[in-house]
Design a protein around this motif. Sequence first.
Motif, mmCIF file in Angstrom:
data_model
loop_
_atom_site.group_PDB
_atom_site.id
_atom_site.type_symbol
_atom_site.label_atom_id
_atom_site.label_comp_id
_atom_site.label_asym_id
_atom_site.label_seq_id
_atom_site.Cartn_x
_atom_site.Cartn_y
_atom_site.Cartn_z
ATOM 1 N N GLY A 256 1.046 -1.182 0.215
ATOM 2 C CA GLY A 256 0.246 0.319 -0.071
ATOM 3 C C GLY A 256 0.798 1.489 0.054
ATOM 4 O O GLY A 256 2.290 1.066 -0.408
ATOM 5 N N LEU A 257 0.056 2.649 0.634
ATOM 6 C CA LEU A 257 0.878 3.909 0.485
ATOM 7 C C LEU A 257 2.407 3.599 1.014
ATOM 8 O O LEU A 257 1.889 3.714 2.301
ATOM 9 C CB LEU A 257 -0.269 4.804 0.446
ATOM 10 N N GLY A 258 3.061 3.787 0.573
ATOM 11 C CA GLY A 258 4.276 3.988 1.972
ATOM 12 C C GLY A 258 5.247 3.255 2.026
ATOM 13 O O GLY A 258 5.907 2.508 2.591
ATOM 14 N N ASP A 259 4.812 1.377 1.539
ATOM 15 C CA ASP A 259 5.043 0.213 1.486
ATOM 16 C C ASP A 259 6.178 0.274 0.289
ATOM 17 O O ASP A 259 6.555 0.611 -0.905
ATOM 18 C CB ASP A 259 4.108 -1.085 1.440
ATOM 19 N N GLY A 260 7.420 -0.849 0.843
ATOM 20 C CA GLY A 260 8.033 -1.369 0.165
ATOM 21 C C GLY A 260 8.788 -2.868 0.495
ATOM 22 O O GLY A 260 8.090 -3.463 0.306
ATOM 23 N N LEU A 261 9.894 -2.861 -0.425
ATOM 24 C CA LEU A 261 10.493 -3.991 0.412
ATOM 25 C C LEU A 261 10.155 -5.230 1.665
ATOM 26 O O LEU A 261 11.182 -4.056 2.553
ATOM 27 C CB LEU A 261 11.468 -4.979 -0.451
ATOM 28 N N GLY A 262 9.478 -5.500 2.366
ATOM 29 C CA GLY A 262 9.256 -6.399 3.116
ATOM 30 C C GLY A 262 8.412 -5.307 4.293
ATOM 31 O O GLY A 262 9.204 -5.959 5.548
ATOM 32 N N THR A 263 8.250 -4.125 4.276
ATOM 33 C CA THR A 263 7.540 -3.445 4.901
ATOM 34 C C THR A 263 5.975 -4.019 5.773
ATOM 35 O O THR A 263 6.115 -3.177 6.924
ATOM 36 C CB THR A 263 7.202 -2.097 4.532
ATOM 37 N N VAL A 264 5.311 -4.479 4.751
ATOM 38 C CA VAL A 264 3.720 -5.923 5.716
ATOM 39 C C VAL A 264 4.545 -7.013 6.123
ATOM 40 O O VAL A 264 5.089 -7.942 5.469
ATOM 41 C CB VAL A 264 3.366 -6.028 4.420
ATOM 42 N N GLU A 265 4.223 -6.642 7.581
ATOM 43 C CA GLU A 265 4.390 -7.695 8.978
ATOM 44 C C GLU A 265 4.361 -9.097 8.390
ATOM 45 O O GLU A 265 4.753 -9.859 8.837
ATOM 46 C CB GLU A 265 4.969 -6.767 10.392
ATOM 47 N N TYR A 266 2.769 -8.571 8.789
ATOM 48 C CA TYR A 266 2.615 -10.397 8.259
ATOM 49 C C TYR A 266 3.094 -11.380 7.195
ATOM 50 O O TYR A 266 2.748 -12.354 6.810
ATOM 51 C CB TYR A 266 1.179 -10.575 8.076
ATOM 52 N N LEU A 267 3.889 -10.567 6.405
ATOM 53 C CA LEU A 267 4.099 -11.264 5.295
ATOM 54 C C LEU A 267 4.800 -12.265 5.176
ATOM 55 O O LEU A 267 4.586 -13.926 4.469
ATOM 56 C CB LEU A 267 4.954 -10.313 4.067
ATOM 57 N N LYS A 268 5.961 -12.429 6.811
ATOM 58 C CA LYS A 268 7.033 -13.596 7.145
ATOM 59 C C LYS A 268 5.835 -14.742 7.180
ATOM 60 O O LYS A 268 6.385 -15.653 7.002
ATOM 61 C CB LYS A 268 7.250 -12.925 7.832
ATOM 62 N N ASP A 269 4.526 -14.530 7.360
ATOM 63 C CA ASP A 269 3.358 -15.267 7.878
ATOM 64 C C ASP A 269 3.089 -16.375 6.569
ATOM 65 O O ASP A 269 2.751 -17.629 7.115
ATOM 66 C CB ASP A 269 2.406 -14.997 9.086
ATOM 67 N N VAL A 270 2.904 -15.474 5.788
ATOM 68 C CA VAL A 270 2.677 -16.328 4.310
ATOM 69 C C VAL A 270 3.778 -16.240 3.712
ATOM 70 O O VAL A 270 3.908 -17.901 3.053
ATOM 71 C CB VAL A 270 1.872 -14.934 3.407
ATOM 72 N N VAL A 271 4.722 -15.724 4.593
ATOM 73 C CA VAL A 271 5.802 -17.040 3.325
ATOM 74 C C VAL A 271 6.490 -18.287 3.827
ATOM 75 O O VAL A 271 6.264 -19.555 2.915
ATOM 76 C CB VAL A 271 7.324 -15.712 3.455
ATOM 77 N N VAL A 272 6.168 -18.309 5.148
ATOM 78 C CA VAL A 272 6.704 -19.077 6.065
ATOM 79 C C VAL A 272 5.149 -20.439 5.737
ATOM 80 O O VAL A 272 5.324 -21.337 5.361
ATOM 81 C CB VAL A 272 6.112 -19.352 7.629
ATOM 82 N N GLY A 273 4.048 -19.897 5.594
ATOM 83 C CA GLY A 273 2.601 -20.714 5.466
ATOM 84 C C GLY A 273 2.560 -21.122 4.290
ATOM 85 O O GLY A 273 1.971 -22.123 3.961
ATOM 86 N N LEU A 274 4.081 -20.984 3.581
ATOM 87 C CA LEU A 274 3.370 -21.032 1.313
ATOM 88 C C LEU A 274 5.071 -22.731 1.372
ATOM 89 O O LEU A 274 5.219 -22.138 0.227
ATOM 90 C CB LEU A 274 3.825 -19.895 1.032
ATOM 91 N N GLU A 275 6.006 -22.639 2.170
ATOM 92 C CA GLU A 275 7.076 -23.359 2.160
ATOM 93 C C GLU A 275 6.811 -24.555 1.757
ATOM 94 O O GLU A 275 7.958 -24.938 0.943
ATOM 95 C CB GLU A 275 7.648 -22.980 3.608
ATOM 96 N N SER A 276 5.921 -25.226 2.264
ATOM 97 C CA SER A 276 5.619 -26.574 1.805
ATOM 98 C C SER A 276 4.635 -26.702 0.459
ATOM 99 O O SER A 276 4.800 -27.893 0.071
ATOM 100 C CB SER A 276 5.408 -27.528 2.909
ATOM 101 N N SER A 277 4.149 -25.455 -0.408
ATOM 102 C CA SER A 277 4.069 -25.279 -0.666
ATOM 103 C C SER A 277 4.026 -25.530 -2.304
ATOM 104 O O SER A 277 5.782 -25.542 -2.009
ATOM 105 C CB SER A 277 2.712 -23.741 -1.244
#
Length: 352
Positions: A45-66
Amino acid sequence: MQLKILTSLAVGQAGILHHITTSLIAFEHTHGSPRKPHTLLFIGGLGDGLGTVEYLKDVVVGLESSDWSFFNLVLSCSNGGWGMGRLGTDTDEIAQAVEYIRKYKEPHYGPGKVVIMGHSTGSQDVMHYLYSPNPRPAHPVLDKCWEPVLRTPVDGAIMQAPVSDREAILWVVKCGTARDSPASMQELYKKAVFDAERNTYEENESVDTIVPLSVTSRIGYPANAPVSSRRFLSLVSPKSPEKPSEDDLFSSDLTDARLSETFGRIGSRGLLGQKMMVLYSGCDQSVPDWVDKEALLDRWEKASNGCGRDIWDHRSTVIPNASHALSDPDQAEPRKILVDRVVSYLDDIQNW
């Protein structure tokens, strides 16, 4: 195709930095495996960049075995550049990223699935990608040397925290701030709109003017982020709900007729292969207390399916107690709900 191996700032895992164009990049989380067949492409969103949205790390972990890899797209308007950006340019860049990803993946896995996911104003980007004419209309001032970009279909789309910038600003104007009373804020807002409308461009109507930082910072924008008069008017959309701007897609007072022109055109535009999921935050700090979130989602669902094609995913919901970006200390359960729904949705997209 330029690739660079580095470490993700978000979760400390290996990844690949993709140079989609000379100025457009995306970071792919690899989890030790260089390539996976399917792709979730995230737009902040506005003002976001690489790695600025904290919940993304949870999504990334959730997709590890996919079979899904996660790409974090960094648009030209990311970080502090949003005030000079616009959804049309964002849409072109997303189209370039989708095309790049398909060409990057196909030699190894064939035609994998691509899903775009937007957070906050990234949701407006997702909407514009799906419902706007293809290619998008040219801006009369800013696209004089622009070459149309044809968007290719995506297999799915997710919108998280699709809030109205206009209603968020009007809430501040209505309530005032620690510095400004409601009356003072209303006067400031009216003058800012008047000045922006009167002098949107300069240099023979070809260059954006800037709203004074002393004004935008008091309304609630960061004090170090310049905002053009053009983007300011698009965000506050002073002629809404009768004539909403391009940024005004999610306000609760938009008419059913207007929703039929946005949500209602997704199915017939042919750019969404399967279904769209919407995850609204139940305690979003940007949403005024007068907005009925459940009723708003019901209206969006009705408009989306109004073309005769069922494109609204059944997992769409208001996530209880979720904040705007699910970044507060008490957000463990809302994050779990978000990740579970994203993973389940992607499983279905993969198997359809």
